[in-house]
Structure formats: structure tokens, C-alpha cells
Design an enzyme around this catalytic site. Structure first.
Site, PDB file in Angstrom:
ATOM      1  N   LYS A   5      75.161  22.332 -14.510  1.00 25.80           N
ATOM      2  CA  LYS A   5      76.611  21.984 -15.078  1.00 25.80           C
ATOM      3  C   LYS A   5      77.355  21.126 -14.322  1.00 25.80           C
ATOM      4  CE  LYS A   5      79.200  25.774 -13.808  1.00 25.80           C
ATOM      5  NZ  LYS A   5      80.204  24.833 -13.051  1.00 25.80           N
ATOM      6  N   THR A   6      77.254  21.247 -12.895  1.00 26.42           N
ATOM      7  CA  THR A   6      78.044  20.456 -11.927  1.00 26.42           C
ATOM      8  C   THR A   6      77.741  19.047 -11.877  1.00 26.42           C
ATOM      9  OG1 THR A   6      78.518  22.420 -10.462  1.00 26.42           O
ATOM     10  CG2 THR A   6      78.938  20.389  -9.745  1.00 26.42           C
ATOM     11  N   ASP A  27      86.153  22.455 -15.721  1.00 23.36           N
ATOM     12  CA  ASP A  27      84.837  23.248 -15.418  1.00 23.36           C
ATOM     13  C   ASP A  27      85.437  24.781 -15.723  1.00 23.36           C
ATOM     14  OD1 ASP A  27      82.361  23.586 -14.386  1.00 23.36           O
ATOM     15  OD2 ASP A  27      83.199  23.667 -12.268  1.00 23.36           O
ATOM     16  N   GLU A  28      84.116  25.617 -15.903  1.00 23.97           N
ATOM     17  CA  GLU A  28      84.283  26.888 -15.991  1.00 23.97           C
ATOM     18  C   GLU A  28      85.447  27.530 -16.951  1.00 23.97           C
ATOM     19  OE1 GLU A  28      81.787  28.613 -14.341  1.00 23.97           O
ATOM     20  OE2 GLU A  28      81.637  27.727 -12.477  1.00 23.97           O
ATOM     21  N   GLN A  47      78.658  34.170 -18.317  1.00 27.34           N
ATOM     22  CA  GLN A  47      79.002  34.355 -16.809  1.00 27.34           C
ATOM     23  C   GLN A  47      80.561  34.639 -16.632  1.00 27.34           C
ATOM     24  OE1 GLN A  47      76.894  32.133 -13.543  1.00 27.34           O
ATOM     25  NE2 GLN A  47      76.131  30.837 -15.579  1.00 27.34           N
ATOM     26  N   ARG A  68      71.510  34.515  -9.397  1.00 23.56           N
ATOM     27  CA  ARG A  68      71.673  33.981  -8.324  1.00 23.56           C
ATOM     28  C   ARG A  68      70.167  33.423  -7.517  1.00 23.56           C
ATOM     29  NH1 ARG A  68      75.025  31.086  -9.734  1.00 23.56           N
ATOM     30  NH2 ARG A  68      74.475  32.650 -11.935  1.00 23.56           N
TER      31      ARG A  68
END
Length: 601
Positions: A36-37, A223-224, A254, A558
Site C-alpha cells: 500500500k505504501t 493513508d490508513e 487492520q 507481521r
């Protein structure tokens, strides 16, 4: 042609579709480890380099300074490699830095000038204690921490006075809140929540100012987005309403910050707010093995409220997930540390994740016994250290002589003669560079000698001050320096930015909340017990249980190569929800054995 804007990284078809999308609302549903980044950064570089959007016409919002800095660096590299020169830059920063930048210009609307202080949590607690004392309200009757949480909720959720129930407690909260607001204004200060809430009310009450900021940007990237709270959501919506070029990325699976008043329904309801929105799913995971992806996907499928997605990967099958039973937390810690040391010898980095900070105790004790170095995150942050808070108080008072809280700290921590000297002289130094002000303060208070006299670890404390000085050298004026450190986050790492590979090498201990956005070769989740994960506070609400399940999902995703889920006593209900064909169990009896629940009832 487009690859030149992606730092020579290949984009998959869905990523490319998101990056090259035209105008209008865009929702990028990005699964864990799906890049995504890279996608959001490439989108920003594409708008500038390919669509010729002027950089200053783009607003990009992140949740941490680290994410903002990473985005800036990636965009610069992309444009540089493409030989594209720009004379300006987009605004890339956190919600709070964006709000602070507006209030520096518009603060007079709230009776503040541009030198206002930004109160951190400790400053706000000190202010509340003063107010309680002024009105003879014992802290035993009304906790300052409780009051601050209520004030934060009021501002984050834009609560009106009419929304409170008619009760003595509510009346007291409203009264104290109003006094707290008066205190902030007298001190020419805003607290952290004000940086958003005050901007929202500014836009509501002054249509011309709203239009000014609406017309300033052609694109808004967030973002997020699943972590936005009410005020963040409404601010972004207001700014985007003129052009409707709102591009958001996130993953509802998330969403783990409900305790900070975030509301993942903002993410789920994006199409209701923007009916013409384009929705693109990023479902290819580049991080984890197939076993980790299939197991974590099986877990999160049990949540009712979500945007279902089918996460997949081309990575290898990988090892089965190990579910390991232990007698108690110390046996668990011993197993985890011994096993971790084996992976360290293989050159792997290790993340040891837990639900609550208190769980680090047994792990740290075992690490010390084995003499293994480790990184602990979420403990005392750099800016919470006593010597740093003393210096920052001096700098804040220098910039804003109305700041009673900073002045009180100086009065409390220095001899009267020294205090009176710096109280009189500091405000006259505000035009100096930050390093020069620190130098004056150190000499005027003989601070090095004071530390040596008071603390056995004075040399370490002096090193911390040198670290601050090193950082301060990058700023030409006090206001910019103070804003930068006031908006620092525990997630941003050291002020020298020692994060990334070196920062995460070896063994890393942290809560699952702090691990979000990170990845490790090997992950150990400890205390996967009923009552810890899910936490016992969540037992009375199905929505809270779903957030705990998302927390478990974040912990599992993770891991890149190996994943260990550890428990003792009563195993978490989440373990029974994992697909059995992805697991390898090491224990005395099946973790879903009903006798366990009878035994620990």
C-alpha cells in the site's frame, strides 16, 4: 513509460490501476503486505510527474511522521530518477501537523498568536491538576487522567453539550472542560486534540476560510483511512468536497485503534459518502508465506463487519504455524528467548509481540539472564526523559512566556536564584536559533553539573541532550523546531532516524499496536490466552471482540517466514478459529479441549 515513477519497482495490475486512476473519489482496499505504501507513493509521484499536477496542489495525510518522511523520500527519488525537477513540494504530513500549520495562520480566531504552545499529555494533566486544585476538587474524587480522556473524547468525536446524559458526573465533566479550555487560551496553547477539533470548528464557523483551504488543493491522499476518528473523517470530507479528488488507502481488517476513538466505519461507508467512488482491491501479499496468509485469513473471516477480500501470495508454502503451550509466562519466556537466539544466529530479525505492556516483564527478565541484547519499544520515549523535558520546557517558555506549565516545571526543578534568572532572560532569546538557546540554558543553569550531581547515569543523560542538539541543528528558528518535536510520535523512532534495518535488527519487543506497519522474519506472539488476547475488557461487546480479532490478525501478518503463537493456562478462542491444516500444535492436549474451560472457569 510509467515505471519511471515507481522507483523501478514493478507494479502489479491492481496497483497500476490505482496509481493511474483519473479524477474522482478512489478507495484502495489494501490487504496486509500488499504494497500500500508503494502504491500511494507511486500515485503521488504519478500525479506530479505524469499528470503535471503542481506539487503544492496535493495534500497527502499520514498517521505518523515516519510514514510521512518515508513518502517524501520515495517521491523525491522517483522524480529525481526521472529527471523531473520541481520548484515546490506537496504537503506530506500527519493530520496533526496539517492542523498545526493552519492554526499557526488562523489561531487568532481562538485567541492565540502564532507562538502558541502545543500541550502534550503531561502538560494537559498538569493543567487539569491546577484546575482541580483551584476548585478544591480532590484528585481522588476525579482523576486527572479520566478527565483528560473525557476531554479527548469530546474533541475527537465532536461531542456537543447536549449529547451528555443528565448526571452529576456529566455536569462536572462539562464544567471542568470549560475551565480547561479557558486555561489553554490563557496560556496561548492548544492541546494535541485541538490541532484537529479547532480547525474543524474554524471551517464550520468561517465559510471563507474553508473555501480558502478547499481551493488550495486539487487532490487529497490519505493513508490508513480505517484509523480515522470522527473529526479527522469530517475534516478530510470538508476539504475534498469541492474537487472530490479524495484518494484513500487502508485495510478495515487492520483497524485496531478503537480505544483512540477511531471508527473503521468511515472506511466501510466510503461509497455511501462518495457514491461515484472507484474501489480497487490490493489482495496480493508480498510479505508472508502461504501458510501464514491462509491461517490469518481463516481467522479474520470470522468478523462480521468488514470488506471481504481474498488475500493470496506467490511466496512459498513455508513452515506450519506453531501453536505452543507452556506452564506459565516464565516457561513461555524461556522458550521464546531460547528459540529466538537460534534464529539470531541465522541472521534473522525477530519480533516478540504482546497485547499489554506488562507482558514484557518476564521476557526482559529472561533476556537479561541469558545476556541477550534487545530493543524494547513503547517504554519511555526520547521526549519523555527528564532532561529532555527540562530543556523543552525552557524552549517552550522562551517561545511563549504565557505557558504556565513550562514555567512551573522550571520553577520546580531549579534553585530559586537560577529559576528567576532564566525566567527573566529566556523570553529575550526567542529570536536565536534553537541550538543557541539550548547553549544559553545549559550555561545559565549549570545543567551538566546538576545532572552529574543528581544522577549516576548522568553521562547517558548528557548524550540524550547531545542528541537533541544534533537534531536542533537542522532548524533555523525555534517555532519550527518546537512544532516538530511537539508532534513527534512514539512510532517515529529515534530523532536521528535510526529506524529501518538497524532499528529492527536482533530481538524486538513491542505491543501489537506498535508493530502495525512493521514486518519481521520471525514473529512470536506471547500470551495468546483468553483474557489477554482477546482482552477480558472486550468480553461484553461483540464489536470489541472483533477489534481484538483484528489485533490478532495484525500480529500474525507481521511474520514473513516463521510464526509462533504461544499460550499458557486457558488458550484464546482465536486459536480454535485457525484452519487446522496450517497449524502444528505443541502441547499436552488440544487447545480446544473443553476440559480446559471447566478447569479455569
Amino acid at each position: 513509460m510509467y515505471s519511471q515513477y515507481t522507483m523501478n519497482d514493478e507494479l502489479n495490475l491492481k496497483q497500476k490501476e490505482a496509481v493511474e486512476y483519473g479524477n474522482g473519489p478512489l478507495l484502495i482496499v489494501a490487504g496486509a503486505g500488499s504494497g500500500k505504501t508503494k502504491t500511494l507513493t507511486s500515485r503521488l509521484a504519478y500525479l506530479i510527474g505524469q499528470k503535471n499536477i503542481k506539487p503544492e496542489r496535493i495534500l497527502a495525510i499520514t498517521f505518523t511522521n515516519k510514514a510521512a518522511d518515508e513518502m517524501k523520500e520515495r517521491v523525491k527519488k522517483a522524480l529525481f530518477s526521472s529527471k523531473i525537477k520541481i520548484s515546490s513540494e506537496p504537503f506530506v504530513g500527519t493530520f496533526h501537523s496539517f492542523g498545526a500549520s493552519i492554526l499557526r495562520k488562523e489561531g487568532k480566531f481562538f485567541g492565540r498568536n502564532s507562538a502558541f504552545s502545543i500541550f502534550d499529555r503531561d502538560d494537559s494533566l498538569s493543567a487539569i491538576k491546577k484546575i482541580l486544585k483551584n476548585f478544591n476538587i480532590p484528585t481522588s474524587d476525579f482523576s486527572p487522567a479520566t478527565a483528560l480522556k473525557e476531554f479527548s473524547k469530546i474533541k475527537s468525536e465532536l461531542t456537543d453539550e447536549e449529547d451528555f446524559q443528565e448526571s452529576e458526573k456529566s455536569k462536572k465533566i462539562i464544567f471542568l472542560f470549560k475551565e480547561y479550555e479557558k486555561f489553554l487560551e490563557r496560556n496561548n496553547a492548544f492541546d494535541f486534540d485541538d490541532l484537529l477539533e479547532k480547525v474543524f470548528w474554524l471551517f464550520v464557523k468561517d465559510g471563507e476560510i474553508l473555501k480558502k483551504y478547499q481551493s488550495k488543493y486539487d487532490y487529497v491522499l490519505v493513508d490508513e483511512y480505517q484509523d480515522t476518528n470522527t473529526v479527522q473523517y469530517r475534516l478530510i470530507k470538508m476539504i475534498s468536497e469541492a474537487h472530490k479528488n479524495i484518494n484513500v488507502v487502508g485495510d478495515d481488517q487492520q483497524a485496531i485503534y478503537g480505544f483512540r476513538f477511531s471508527d473503521f466505519r468511515n472506511f466501510l461507508n466510503f461509497e455511501k459518502d462518495w457514491p461515484e467512488a472507484k474501489i480497487i482491491f490490493l489482495e496480493q501479499n508480498y510479505r508472508s508465506t502461504k501458510n501464514i496468509i491462509n491461517s490469518s485469513s481463516g481467522l479474520i473471516a470470522n468478523n462480521a463487519f468488514q470488506k471481504p477480500k481474498k488475500l493470496w501470495t506467490q511466496n512459498q508454502e513455508g513452515s506450519l504455524i506453531k501453536v505452543v503451550e507452556h506452564e506459565d509466562e516464565f516457561e513461555e519466556a524461556d522458550f521464546v528467548i531460547q528459540t529466538s537466539s537460534g534464529y539470531l544466529k541465522q541472521g534473522k530479525n525477530v519480533g516478540i509481540l504482546f497485547r499489554t505492556n506488562a507482558q514484557s516483564r518476564a521476557l526482559e527478565q529472561m533476556l537479561l539472564e541469558y545476556g541477550i541484547e534487545y530493543n524494547l519499544f513503547g517504554a519511555l520515549t526520547f521526549y519523555e526523559r527528564k532532561e529532555i523535558k527540562d530543556l523543552v520546557a525552557a524552549l517552550k517558555y522562551c517561545s511563549n512566556p504565557s505557558d504556565e506549565i513550562s514555567l512551573s516545571r522550571l520553577e520546580k526543578n531549579f534553585y530559586k536564584k537560577t529559576y528567576l534568572k532564566i525566567k527573566e532572560e529566556l523570553p529575550s532569546k526567542s529570536s536565536l536559533k534553537p541550538v543557541q538557546i539550548v547553549d544559553y540554558f545549559m550555561k545559565a543553569t549549570d545543567y551538566s553539573a546538576l545532572l552529574e550531581k543528581t544522577y549516576p547515569n548522568f553521562s547517558e543523560r548528557l548524550e540524550n541532550i547531545q542528541e537533541l542538539v544534533y537534531f536542533a541543528q537542522q532548524f533555523s528558528n525555534l517555532a519550527d523546531f518546537l512544532e516538530k518535536i511537539s508532534l513527534a510520535s512514539p512510532l517515529d523512532g529515534n530523532v536521528r532516524k535510526k529506524r529501518d534495518k538497524k532499528y529492527l535488527s536482533g530481538i524486538n519487543l513491542m505491543t501489537i499496536h506498535l508493530a502495525k506497519g512493521l514486518e519481521f522474519d520471525v514473529v512470536f506472539v506471547v500470551g495468546v490466552n483468553e483474557g489477554l488476547l482477546p482482552h477480558q475488557r472486550s468480553f461484553f461487546s461483540s464489536q470489541d471482540i472483533e477489534e481484538e480479532r483484528r489485533l490478532m490478525y495484525v500480529a500474525m501478518t507481521r511474520a514473513k517466514e516463521e510464526l509462533y503463537l504461544n499460550f499458557y493456562k486457558l488458550p484464546s478462542r482465536f486459536l480454535s478459529e485457525l484452519p487446522s491444516n496450517n497449524l502444528e500444535f505443541e502441547g499436552k492436549r488440544s487447545f480446544d479441549d473443553e476440559e480446559r474451560y471447566i478447569e479455569y472457569d
